[in-house]
Design an enzyme around this catalytic site. Structure first.
Site, mmCIF file in Angstrom:
data_model
loop_
_atom_site.group_PDB
_atom_site.id
_atom_site.type_symbol
_atom_site.label_atom_id
_atom_site.label_comp_id
_atom_site.label_asym_id
_atom_site.label_seq_id
_atom_site.Cartn_x
_atom_site.Cartn_y
_atom_site.Cartn_z
ATOM 1 C CG LEU A 34 44.315 69.042 4.405
ATOM 2 C CD1 LEU A 34 43.679 70.070 5.270
ATOM 3 C CD2 LEU A 34 45.562 68.693 5.021
ATOM 4 C CG HIS B 60 46.427 65.745 6.489
ATOM 5 N ND1 HIS B 60 46.076 65.267 5.035
ATOM 6 C CD2 HIS B 60 47.407 65.662 6.562
ATOM 7 C CE1 HIS B 60 47.122 64.937 4.622
ATOM 8 N NE2 HIS B 60 48.226 65.354 5.332
ATOM 9 N N GLY C 248 51.417 62.759 12.273
ATOM 10 C CA GLY C 248 50.846 61.406 12.280
ATOM 11 C C GLY C 248 52.017 60.303 12.390
ATOM 12 C CD GLU C 249 51.678 56.387 16.574
ATOM 13 O OE1 GLU C 249 51.106 55.569 16.178
ATOM 14 O OE2 GLU C 249 51.846 56.622 17.539
ATOM 15 C CG ASP D 172 55.207 60.861 7.302
ATOM 16 O OD1 ASP D 172 55.779 60.453 6.374
ATOM 17 O OD2 ASP D 172 53.913 61.027 7.042
ATOM 18 C CD GLN E 44 57.264 64.472 8.932
ATOM 19 O OE1 GLN E 44 57.589 64.652 7.665
ATOM 20 N NE2 GLN E 44 55.994 64.242 9.076
HETATM 21 O O1 PAF Z 1 54.459 65.269 6.875
HETATM 22 C C1 PAF Z 1 54.185 66.167 6.308
HETATM 23 O O2 PAF Z 1 53.378 66.497 5.632
HETATM 24 C C2 PAF Z 1 55.662 67.071 6.183
HETATM 25 O O3 PAF Z 1 56.644 66.631 6.000
HETATM 26 C C3 PAF Z 1 55.688 68.243 7.202
HETATM 27 C C4 PAF Z 1 55.829 67.669 8.415
HETATM 28 C C5 PAF Z 1 54.396 69.019 6.965
HETATM 29 C C6 PAF Z 1 56.818 69.121 6.859
HETATM 30 O O4 PAF Z 1 56.710 69.844 5.738
#
Ligand code: PAF
Length: 276
Positions: A33, A37, A145-146, A148, A151
């Protein structure tokens, strides 16, 4: 209030049961972290925040850094204590992937292209684990978080399509003073690589400015890829200007757009993005 660490889904649900009526948020992480985070925990704004810490093997290809990925649960716990004692869910791989595990979640739509062109395994691994984590905790909101960005859109699609009772929130990218987006993988950078890495964000700003001024988005992308190499990145996976909602390719800036990039320096792959 003491911080509670749970390791099984049953323990997590038992810890959440008395808190559910007041509201629960989840921040899924892979640990290691950093302040980015912690900013997600602060953005969660619910009386109970569950932070999951699980280095998810299914989102790493065999040649990627699963074994090297930094793991330090006691340091993570100490950091979380500084932001108001949330609840931690730190499952084993067996808890998430029980013996005989055979259910993979795949998301279409925003998964197409970009990261998938270079990490084809990635979003199925992410969607599978995020679905499991959200179903384990059933939070009211989950914060991603933006940094990613693709994602985030994939998880939003997943939650909507599966009818999960969780609102997916994106939180702004936390950055170092020179603009480098905070990432657990920044720990891999040597001092010389770190000096180069801050240019990723600067080049994205230039790409965004060029796209706005000149209007030729393909030219702006090509400029960005060439600039990244010129400032010292070893290779560039992509610099792409996309629709901010769908990530579909765009040829002009009439709808909200985003520039996204992935580039390698040494053994580290960095990603970043910003609104145009
Ligand atoms: O972004 C991350 O840290 C990972 O891809 C997640 C969303 C925790 C899934 O393992």
């Amino acid at each position: 209030m003491a911080l509670t660490v749970t390791h099984t889904i049953a323990e997590l649900r038992a810890a959440l049961a008395p808190k559910r009526a007041d509201g629960i948020a989840m921040v899924p992480t892979m640990g290691a972290l950093h302040d980015g985070h912690l900013s997600l925990v602060t953005a969660a704004k619910k009386p109970t925040v569950v932070v999951s810490i699980f280095v998810n093997p299914t989102q790493f290809a065999p040649h990627e850094d699963f074994d090297a990925y930094p793991r330090d649960l006691s340091n993570d716990i100490a950091k979380l204590e500084t932001v108001g004692a949330p609840l931690i869910f730190a499952p084993t791989a067996r808890e998430i992937y029980p013996h005989g595990f055979a259910t993979t979640v795949t998301v279409g739509g925003p998964s197409a292209g970009l990261e998938t062109d270079f990490r084809p395994h990635f979003f199925a691994g992410v969607a599978t684990v995020v679905a499991k984590l959200l179903l384990a905790a059933l939070p009211d909101v989950a914060v991603f978080g933006e940094k990613d960005y693709q994602q985030l859109l994939v998880v939003k699609r997943l939650a909507k399509d599966r009818g999960l009772p969780t609102e997916i929130l994106g939180a702004p990218i936390a950055r170092e003073a020179d603009g480098l987006a905070l990432s657990s993988r920044n720990a891999y950078l040597s001092a010389a690589e770190r000096a180069v890495a801050g240019n990723l964000n600067k080049v994205l700003k230039d790409v965004a400015a060029r796209a706005k001024e000149m209007g030729d988005l393909r030219d702006a992308e090509a400029y960005g890829a060439a600039e990244l190499k010129a400032v010292g990145f070893d290779s560039v996976d992509y610099v792409a200007i996309r629709d901010a909602e769908t990530l579909a390719p765009v040829s002009d800036l009439r709808c909200p757009a985003r520039v996204l990039a992935a580039a390698h320096i040494g053994r580290t792959r960095l990603i970043d993005n910003m609104a145009i």
